[in-house]
Design a protein around this motif. Sequence first.
Motif, PDB file in Angstrom:
ATOM      1  N   THR A 134       0.695  -1.065  -0.291  1.00  0.00           N
ATOM      2  CA  THR A 134       0.028  -0.090   0.014  1.00  0.00           C
ATOM      3  C   THR A 134       0.920   1.291  -0.173  1.00  0.00           C
ATOM      4  N   PHE A 135       2.136   1.124  -0.053  1.00  0.00           N
ATOM      5  CA  PHE A 135       2.892   2.290  -0.021  1.00  0.00           C
ATOM      6  C   PHE A 135       2.969   3.008  -1.226  1.00  0.00           C
ATOM      7  N   ALA A 136       2.627   4.419  -1.105  1.00  0.00           N
ATOM      8  CA  ALA A 136       2.207   5.099  -2.275  1.00  0.00           C
ATOM      9  C   ALA A 136       3.454   5.267  -3.436  1.00  0.00           C
ATOM     10  N   GLY A 137       3.367   4.742  -4.750  1.00  0.00           N
ATOM     11  CA  GLY A 137       4.455   4.770  -5.600  1.00  0.00           C
ATOM     12  C   GLY A 137       4.634   6.303  -6.164  1.00  0.00           C
ATOM     13  N   PRO A 138       5.635   6.267  -6.949  1.00  0.00           N
ATOM     14  CA  PRO A 138       6.496   5.285  -7.477  1.00  0.00           C
ATOM     15  C   PRO A 138       7.551   4.824  -6.489  1.00  0.00           C
ATOM     16  N   ALA A 139       7.850   3.508  -6.680  1.00  0.00           N
ATOM     17  CA  ALA A 139       8.641   3.091  -5.548  1.00  0.00           C
ATOM     18  C   ALA A 139       9.294   1.483  -5.884  1.00  0.00           C
ATOM     19  N   THR A 140      10.485   1.378  -5.687  1.00  0.00           N
ATOM     20  CA  THR A 140      10.932  -0.139  -6.563  1.00  0.00           C
ATOM     21  C   THR A 140      10.663  -0.918  -5.230  1.00  0.00           C
ATOM     22  N   ILE A 141      10.925  -2.325  -5.436  1.00  0.00           N
ATOM     23  CA  ILE A 141      10.599  -3.225  -4.364  1.00  0.00           C
ATOM     24  C   ILE A 141      11.590  -3.214  -3.257  1.00  0.00           C
ATOM     25  N   PRO A 142      13.062  -2.829  -3.560  1.00  0.00           N
ATOM     26  CA  PRO A 142      13.839  -2.584  -2.497  1.00  0.00           C
ATOM     27  C   PRO A 142      13.506  -1.576  -1.615  1.00  0.00           C
ATOM     28  N   GLU A 143      13.017  -0.327  -2.278  1.00  0.00           N
ATOM     29  CA  GLU A 143      12.563   0.624  -1.552  1.00  0.00           C
ATOM     30  C   GLU A 143      11.355   0.360  -0.620  1.00  0.00           C
ATOM     31  N   ARG A 144      10.604  -0.383  -1.200  1.00  0.00           N
ATOM     32  CA  ARG A 144       9.238  -0.977  -0.315  1.00  0.00           C
ATOM     33  C   ARG A 144       9.549  -1.678   0.905  1.00  0.00           C
ATOM     34  N   LEU A 145      10.387  -2.496   0.233  1.00  0.00           N
ATOM     35  CA  LEU A 145      11.028  -3.272   1.590  1.00  0.00           C
ATOM     36  C   LEU A 145      11.651  -2.566   2.635  1.00  0.00           C
TER      37      LEU A 145
END
Length: 258
Positions: free
Chosen positions: A183-194
């Motif tokens: 649910t984290f608002a993008g844009p964001a890569t998978i490592p950033e979301r992690l």
Amino acid sequence: MPSNRVESPPPRDLARPVPFRMELRLLVLCAAFECGLLAFLEKGTRCLSNFQARKLCHAGTGLMLLQLDSRDEHTRYFVYMIGLGSLALTWEVHPKLKPFRFGKARDIGMTVYLLVMLLWFSLSLPIHVLGPMFFADPMGAVVGKYLSSMKDKGVVNPVWWSRGGVTKTIGGSAAVLVFTMITFAGPATIPERLLVGIVAVLAEAIGGAYDNLLLVLVIVGFRMVLNNMQFGSFALRHDGPMVHGASDLVIGPVPQKA
């Protein structure tokens, strides 16, 4: 011969513009949904525990808010009514007003949730940024409690944090991590979301009764930093134009083109 008849202008359409009617219809639907949800949670004592009702209210209200545009004046008034009314019940501003059954008098968690909601709409900030607060926090509690209840069936859900009356399990925190990433608002890569998810798990554990506030600080802080890295500005941006056709609104300084 040319006619001297003057044609009368077509009658004006006195109806409201279609976008306004669409907006009003959305607010009516959201109001009906929220009232129905609260009534069901308040009266459904036979099928829902206080814990279940509280988490459904948390996520259900968040789902309703995500349908709204904080830039619209009528929408803000609608949210103010919900937020201030709920605060009045929570803080018992009148002897006849009582908290919801799934809350308690002067409930810190509900108060923080409502104040964040009111502040967000008053500043016309993009509501989708608060997605993790609406879903990651309640899902962590639900999953953690469910897995712990399966202990007799051989399900192991060890506690990794137990301080100040706050207990966090591996399963519950894993749910917080996953739903924060989703649910984290993008844009964001998978490592950033992690990375955001890991920090959110720590904030949710440390926060105690103020876990919603710390979670919001984490997700908003990361979103602003990523915006600065990607767009050269810390501004929080709305996804698109309003229904009325207004241009995109940016909260914060707009980067100048070179």
